[in-house]
Design a protein around this motif. Sequence first.
Motif, PDB file in Angstrom:
ATOM      1  N   LEU A  74       0.691  -1.115   0.041  1.00 52.40           N
ATOM      2  CA  LEU A  74       0.066  -0.030  -0.096  1.00 52.40           C
ATOM      3  C   LEU A  74       0.853   1.271  -0.122  1.00 52.40           C
ATOM      4  N   THR A  75       1.889   1.088   0.714  1.00 55.95           N
ATOM      5  CA  THR A  75       2.746   2.398   0.774  1.00 55.95           C
ATOM      6  C   THR A  75       3.618   2.585  -0.492  1.00 55.95           C
ATOM      7  N   ARG A 117       2.186   2.179  -3.236  1.00 57.86           N
ATOM      8  CA  ARG A 117       1.327   2.629  -4.085  1.00 57.86           C
ATOM      9  C   ARG A 117       0.920   4.096  -3.963  1.00 57.86           C
ATOM     10  N   TYR A 148      -0.007   5.534  -0.740  1.00 56.75           N
ATOM     11  CA  TYR A 148      -0.931   5.473   0.343  1.00 56.75           C
ATOM     12  C   TYR A 148      -0.133   5.753   1.551  1.00 56.75           C
ATOM     13  N   GLU A 149      -0.751   6.454   2.397  1.00 58.02           N
ATOM     14  CA  GLU A 149      -0.117   7.059   3.768  1.00 58.02           C
ATOM     15  C   GLU A 149      -0.903   6.352   4.891  1.00 58.02           C
ATOM     16  N   LEU A 150      -0.226   5.222   5.509  1.00 56.81           N
ATOM     17  CA  LEU A 150      -0.814   4.679   6.411  1.00 56.81           C
ATOM     18  C   LEU A 150      -0.394   5.108   7.983  1.00 56.81           C
ATOM     19  N   ASN A 184      -7.438  -0.868   3.258  1.00 58.92           N
ATOM     20  CA  ASN A 184      -7.789   0.104   2.122  1.00 58.92           C
ATOM     21  C   ASN A 184      -8.889   1.218   2.706  1.00 58.92           C
ATOM     22  N   PHE A 212      -7.433   3.807   5.385  1.00 62.80           N
ATOM     23  CA  PHE A 212      -6.566   4.513   4.889  1.00 62.80           C
ATOM     24  C   PHE A 212      -6.413   5.234   3.522  1.00 62.80           C
ATOM     25  N   CYS A 213      -7.179   4.330   2.442  1.00 63.34           N
ATOM     26  CA  CYS A 213      -7.046   4.483   0.955  1.00 63.34           C
ATOM     27  C   CYS A 213      -8.413   4.732   0.632  1.00 63.34           C
ATOM     28  N   SER A 214      -9.612   5.107   1.352  1.00 63.68           N
ATOM     29  CA  SER A 214     -10.868   5.650   0.876  1.00 63.68           C
ATOM     30  C   SER A 214     -11.401   4.364  -0.079  1.00 63.68           C
ATOM     31  N   GLN A 246     -10.411   2.802  -2.342  1.00 66.80           N
ATOM     32  CA  GLN A 246      -9.991   2.916  -3.716  1.00 66.80           C
ATOM     33  C   GLN A 246      -9.495   1.798  -4.465  1.00 66.80           C
ATOM     34  N   LEU A 247      -8.817   0.754  -3.737  1.00 64.33           N
ATOM     35  CA  LEU A 247      -8.207  -0.369  -4.434  1.00 64.33           C
ATOM     36  C   LEU A 247      -9.461  -1.319  -4.696  1.00 64.33           C
TER      37      LEU A 247
END
Length: 427
Positions: free
Chosen positions: A135-136, A138, A140-142, A174, A177-179, A181-182
Amino acid sequence: MDASELLNHLNGGALDARIEEIYTLTGEGRDTVRERLVDLVAHFADEFPGLSAALFTAAGRTEMGGNHTDHQHGQVLAGSVSLDMIACGGPDRSGVIRVRSVGYPEVVVALDDLEPRASEYGTSASLVRGVARALTDRGYELGGAALCVFSNVPGGSGLSSSAAYEILIGVALNHLFCSDQLSAVELAQIGQFAENVFFGKPSGLMDQMACSVGGVVHIDFADPSAPTLSRVDVDLAAAGHVLCIIDSGADHADLTDEYAAITNEMGAVAACLGAEYLSEVDPAAFWSRLGEVRQLTGDRAVLRAVHFFEDNARVAQQASALAEGRFDDFLGMVTSSGISSAGHLQNLYAVSQPAQQAVGVTIALAQKLLGGRGAVRVHGGGFAGTVQAYVPVDLATDFEAGINAVLGDNACQILSIRPVGGAVIAG
């Protein structure tokens, strides 16, 4: 929302429609799922008081066609099942991901240290670290999170508990932290990355795709970066059968070398024919150069390649048979696949443990109980773990009792296909 609000939603029935959508259960079945979720949220509130709470699920999977074809970029037929992992969790901005799974040690992964660790190979911590790293990578900030996990997917059972865990962690992060989106496919690819690079197991992508996407899917991995998916409508009840997964009693959790040998030997045959994966090889070329291939790779590698070519071609035929309602034809191909797995793929027992042949005994017992009806074969990776059987409804009760009388209580589980794989339940 906080945990108390989530509990109120559950107890008041506000999430019943969502539970029915995911699990296709109503009445007592739905109520049992709700009670399990209530217990999880209450457990999370005790373990991590004061944090916001959301609910997540990832299904176990059953392989219905294509045994050991995915890692050669072939085709598979797979379905998500009614056993799953569920998680309750929320962000805490600590810079650390904490996962407390009932019955397992706590996993703590610092987000400033996401490099693979050899000391973590084969552990849940490696999977959490791998998913977070993907995820990072890609962008994304965790920010750290706390999760509690309940599972009724038995570890080492052939129902892909590791893939379900990867998807569960992916779905949760997801969402947090990633709204969200994945996509389900991207989460499956992330899970495979974690398993290959961080867990140390050279798996294909089938397990993660089935756990993530849901329902029954026909998947072509010719381009694993963009696999082709086709949903297949399956109504086992209308076909007069139930799906049974039988625990052979032998754990397959420590057989990574046996699985790797299949991948390596199939790869050696492909390389001998100028390809990286067997899906890129023309079977006619393989047969025309059989003597040369046999000399360079060995007999077992050749037989495993034979299995790939046969089982890979069978997948599309199985998908068509199901889509067209030709269930007897599907059952015949399940039987053929099982014969090929036993004779060519040779994954009923580990050569390092020749006296342990629980899978073979379980298949023989199931065949005896079926009396020539239905179908049975090795399930998943093989060597230990589980056996899959399609059992006529009128035989189901006696079949289950006959299996359990020999292999122990609950060795035979009657499962259903669920339409949703990895999902946010609430939050």
